[in-house]
Write a protein that holds these residues in place. Structure first.
Motif, PDB file in Angstrom:
ATOM      1  N   ASP A   1      -1.840   0.214   2.089  1.00  0.00           N
ATOM      2  CA  ASP A   1      -0.542   0.488   2.723  1.00  0.00           C
ATOM      3  C   ASP A   1       0.139  -0.827   3.091  1.00  0.00           C
ATOM      4  O   ASP A   1      -0.240  -1.477   4.053  1.00  0.00           O
ATOM      5  CB  ASP A   1      -0.774   1.348   3.967  1.00  0.00           C
ATOM      6  CG  ASP A   1       0.491   1.622   4.761  1.00  0.00           C
ATOM      7  OD1 ASP A   1       1.594   1.292   4.285  1.00  0.00           O
ATOM      8  OD2 ASP A   1       0.367   2.180   5.861  1.00  0.00           O
TER       9      ASP A   1
ATOM     10  N   LEU B   1       2.281   0.568  -3.126  1.00  0.00           N
ATOM     11  CA  LEU B   1       0.852   0.388  -2.867  1.00  0.00           C
ATOM     12  C   LEU B   1       0.238  -0.632  -3.820  1.00  0.00           C
ATOM     13  O   LEU B   1       0.269  -0.442  -5.032  1.00  0.00           O
ATOM     14  CB  LEU B   1       0.109   1.722  -3.044  1.00  0.00           C
ATOM     15  CG  LEU B   1       0.497   2.850  -2.097  1.00  0.00           C
ATOM     16  CD1 LEU B   1      -0.183   4.149  -2.527  1.00  0.00           C
ATOM     17  CD2 LEU B   1       0.111   2.498  -0.677  1.00  0.00           C
TER      18      LEU B   1
ATOM     19  N   ASN C   1       3.532  -1.063   3.694  1.00  0.00           N
ATOM     20  CA  ASN C   1       4.713  -0.854   4.534  1.00  0.00           C
ATOM     21  C   ASN C   1       4.471  -1.255   5.986  1.00  0.00           C
ATOM     22  O   ASN C   1       5.402  -1.596   6.691  1.00  0.00           O
ATOM     23  CB  ASN C   1       5.169   0.607   4.471  1.00  0.00           C
ATOM     24  CG  ASN C   1       5.820   0.937   3.153  1.00  0.00           C
ATOM     25  OD1 ASN C   1       6.478   0.103   2.545  1.00  0.00           O
ATOM     26  ND2 ASN C   1       5.627   2.160   2.694  1.00  0.00           N
TER      27      ASN C   1
END
Length: 195
Positions: A120, A96, A122
């Motif tokens: 976020d 993060l 990802n």
């Protein structure tokens, strides 16, 4: 950047760069999409693995470990330059950062220091883990460097990005050091295909 590539488009983009790609198991559907959305894609993130050996590293990249389930990246780049695809979609690789870092990546501007952990990543980045101990002494063979450069270029080119859309994990998240010994020199290479 834009909507994520399909698995077939992703594979084709890498192949179009002349890369040798190894497809590992069910990589096309192996992901963490049940944890949240995949996309929009804003770039590609490069990591070192802190491991030795292709086979074990590919297994970790695909399966993860008890504290962090796989897939831990989209592809593992071996010292011989082969890219082992282990996932497609959302993968556990970014950690993060602060939203200011993401805004800079999206705008392709100079990155601020990572000092928060509220975004976020990802869902927003393709991730490649490169087999290297990350100790500053383990070598980065030219064939591996070429593969990293071409893989990053393939993604940036597909999404109309430049080399500023290819970042190291250390640029994204405070406290990270990877890819130690690689990223700054790679971005400065005169033959860089990512502009």
């Amino acid at each position: 950047m834009s909507s994520p590539m399909s698995a077939s488009t992703f594979l084709g983009a890498l192949a179009n760069e002349g890369l040798t790609v190894v497809q590992v198991g069910d990589w096309r559907t192996h992901n963490r999409n049940h944890k949240g959305p995949w996309g929009p894609v804003n770039g590609v993130m490069i990591h070192h693995t802190a491991t030795r050996g292709t086979e074990a590293t590919v297994r970790i990249g695909r399966d993860g470990h008890p504290e962090l389930p796989g897939s831990l990246c989209h592809g593992v780049i071996a010292k011989d330059g082969r890219i082992h695809l282990v996932g497609h979609g959302r993968t556990n690789h970014t950690g993060l950062p602060g939203d200011d870092v993401l805004r800079a990546v999206v705008a392709e501007k100079r990155l601020p220091s990572a000092n928060e952990a509220d975004t976020d990543g990802n869902r927003r980045f393709h991730g490649f883990k490169c087999v290297n101990l990350g100790d500053g002494e383990d070598p980065w063979p030219d064939v591996q460097l070429d593969a990293v450069e071409k893989a990053a270029a393939a993604i940036c080119r597909h999404h109309d990005g430049t080399s500023r859309s290819a970042i190291g994990n250390k640029e994204w998240q405070s406290g990270k050091v990877d890819p130690r010994g690689l990223h700054d020199g790679l971005r400065a290479r005169p033959e860089s295909a990512t502009g």
